[in-house]
Design a protein around this motif. Structure first.
Motif, PDB file in Angstrom:
ATOM      1  N   VAL A  52     -21.029  21.356  -4.877  1.00 25.16           N
ATOM      2  CA  VAL A  52     -22.151  20.818  -4.101  1.00 25.16           C
ATOM      3  C   VAL A  52     -22.296  21.570  -2.777  1.00 25.16           C
ATOM      4  CG1 VAL A  52     -23.154  18.746  -3.066  1.00 25.16           C
ATOM      5  CG2 VAL A  52     -21.782  18.555  -5.158  1.00 25.16           C
ATOM      6  N   MET A  56     -25.602  23.745  -1.503  1.00 25.59           N
ATOM      7  CA  MET A  56     -26.237  23.080  -0.369  1.00 25.59           C
ATOM      8  C   MET A  56     -26.375  24.058   0.799  1.00 25.59           C
ATOM      9  SD  MET A  56     -27.499  20.121   0.556  1.00 25.59           S
ATOM     10  CE  MET A  56     -26.757  18.923  -0.528  1.00 25.59           C
ATOM     11  N   PHE A  71     -34.080  14.283  -4.172  1.00 22.57           N
ATOM     12  CA  PHE A  71     -32.736  13.872  -3.807  1.00 22.57           C
ATOM     13  C   PHE A  71     -32.603  12.347  -3.817  1.00 22.57           C
ATOM     14  CE2 PHE A  71     -32.562  18.223  -2.712  1.00 22.57           C
ATOM     15  CZ  PHE A  71     -31.226  18.571  -2.770  1.00 22.57           C
ATOM     16  N   LYS A  75     -29.902  10.471  -6.114  1.00 21.78           N
ATOM     17  CA  LYS A  75     -28.973   9.506  -5.526  1.00 21.78           C
ATOM     18  C   LYS A  75     -28.854   8.250  -6.393  1.00 21.78           C
ATOM     19  CE  LYS A  75     -30.215   7.358  -1.712  1.00 21.78           C
ATOM     20  NZ  LYS A  75     -30.498   7.116  -0.287  1.00 21.78           N
ATOM     21  N   TRP A 120     -22.561  13.692  -1.576  1.00 16.67           N
ATOM     22  CA  TRP A 120     -23.813  14.328  -1.121  1.00 16.67           C
ATOM     23  C   TRP A 120     -24.111  13.953   0.329  1.00 16.67           C
ATOM     24  CZ3 TRP A 120     -27.192  17.700  -3.607  1.00 16.67           C
ATOM     25  CH2 TRP A 120     -26.850  18.023  -4.922  1.00 16.67           C
TER      26      TRP A 120
END
Length: 200
Positions: A52, A56, A71, A75, A120
């Protein structure tokens, strides 16, 4: 400018060391299968956050700004998946007769953080709160990756050891179902806190 490393370490340690889906997954796996059998899963979990962090750092942050709905959807899909796993944990029994399946492996561990909303949120928080303006992308990403990897290498094994220790105490006893339901409830609570509590 650069990355506020000391503050980032405190932030990362506080997040990785407190209950969350990854910690609960490690604790549950070790409770059922023992630390030795859980080591490949532990290795995968530790490395999975890198899957991630690096994307990112090199573009997904911009995508998050351009398409926030994507996103937001991710989630909730991730949260639903982790809650399904929690439901399965709640019905696991630790006694010898229940040891009918293999421990989760390295690949299963690699899947933990990409579907972990806490991870995240933690990573986004790392980039937005601790990286100074103008910091080169590679420096920022590598620093965040190294700090989080270091904290995971110290703290994730503690969750694993705790799971095995708890299992040795309650396996086959009347408290066993309550332990598994407690682990599942803590997993769900950690996800709900990230989704609705405004925490990271």
């Amino acid at each position: 400018m650069s990355v506020a490393v000391t503050s980032l370490v405190v932030f990362a340690a506080s997040q990785i060391g407190t209950p969350g889906p990854a910690g609960m997954a490690l604790m549950s796996a070790a409770a059922r299968h023992g630390v030795r059998a859980t080591l490949p899963f532990l290795g995968g979990v530790i490395l999975s956050k890198q899957l991630v962090i690096w994307p990112m750092g090199f573009g997904l942050m911009q995508l998050a700004n351009d398409a926030p709905w994507l996103f937001e959807t991710l989630k909730y899909v991730s949260a639903a998946y982790i809650m399904w796993l929690a439901w399965r944990v709640a019905h696991i029994r630790l006694g010898a007769a229940a040891q009918v399946s293999d421990a989760p492996g390295f690949v299963a561990g690699l899947m933990v953080h990409p579907v972990n909303p806490k991870a995240w949120a933690m990573i986004i928080g790392g980039f937005t709160a601790f990286v100074g303006p103008g910091t080169p992308t590679l420096e920022a990403t590598a620093t965040i990756a190294a700090v989080m990897l270091g904290c995971q290498m110290v703290l994730h094994p503690l969750w694993t050891l705790a799971g095995e220790a708890i299992a040795r105490t309650v396996a086959g006893r009347a408290l066993e179902p309550y332990l598994m339901w407690t682990l599942a409830t803590l997993t769900v609570a950690s996800v709900l806190f990230v989704l609705f509590g405004g925490g990271i």
